[in-house]
Design a protein around this motif. Structure first.
Motif: not given
Length: 259
Positions: A152-153, A179-180, A200-201, A226-228
């Motif tokens: 995942v970029p 990552v966003v 997760v945000d 952390r995944v936004v």
């Protein structure tokens, strides 16, 4: 009066006496105690294990959030920030966030030590870094899917128009620790699946649509990414699910059905 002198102990006897005295010596305590290595065969407690750069960054990020929430003033933040970057073990990191709530209501530092290295997701540091596999996925009256082993970029864009998309991050690697994922869903839907222990945000906006998070991520695991999730949903939806891999569920002991 006798002129006999006691004989000097043989090297083997002297070594035996020194070993016995070491075994009877009291344990070392104080600031230098952590520098004393454990004797062979003795287990090392989780708080005494070395912390990684990702663990320190996770604590620093929580401290920044605490400042934004008004839980810490700038002076306290600066002191804890310096202590976080100077920490070498989990035992030194844990007190810095002990009095701060985290996702799920548990103290952030306690969650990290509770999960501890050596468990299932202890390989997180090995899964962070590298170039992203792809940065965009588009579905127009069709669908897209990203699953299995992919990277995942730092920024990923997903668009679904009269279509659907599936992003499975359970076996994925991450180019950065945060990552966003920007989702645009118009009369379509996008589903994002993350493993337990990942933060997760969700920040997306829904107009006659929704950004819905299902499942409890549980205690955050040390070094986990952390995944936004952000973006826009109109007459559509973006669903974030927390779900372990099938193989992980099969490895868990099953309860015997009572007759």
């Amino acid at each position: 009066m006798s002129d006999e002198r006691p004989q000097k102990p043989l090297p083997e006897e002297q070594l035996s006496r020194e070993t016995t005295s070491l075994e009877k010596a009291p344990p070392v305590s104080g600031p230098g105690a952590s520098a004393v290595p454990a004797l062979p065969g003795q287990p090392v407690a989780a708080p005494a294990l070395r912390a990684s750069d990702a663990d320190r960054e996770r604590v620093v990020e929580r401290l920044r959030d605490a400042v934004a929430e008004g839980r810490l003033d700038m002076e306290e933040f600066q002191e804890r920030l310096e202590a976080a970057y100077a920490s070498r073990t989990y035992a030194e990191l844990e007190p810095l966030t002990r009095d701060l709530p985290a996702v799920g209501g548990a103290p952030a530092g306690a969650a990290a030590v509770a999960a501890g290295p050596g468990q299932e997701q202890a390989a997180w540091p090995e899964r962070i870094g590298g170039a992203g596999t792809s940065s965009t996925a588009v579905a127009v009256m069709s669908g897209f899917q990203r699953k299995g082993q992919w990277t995942v970029p730092a920024r990923f864009n997903a668009v679904a128009f009269w279509g659907g998309g599936d992003l499975d991050l359970r076996e994925a690697s991450f180019s950065q620790r945060e990552v966003v994922i920007t989702c645009i869903a118009v009369m379509g839907g996008i589903q994002i699946t993350v493993p337990p222990g990942v933060e997760v945000d969700v920040r997306g906006i829904g107009v006659m649509g929704a950004f819905d998070q299902r499942g409890n991520p549980g205690p955050l695991q040390p070094g986990a990414p952390r995944v936004v999730v952000t973006g826009f949903a109109m007459w559509g939806g973006v669903e974030i699910r927390v779900k372990p891999l099938k193989s992980d569920r099969e490895n868990k002991p099953r309860r015997r059905k009572e007759l």
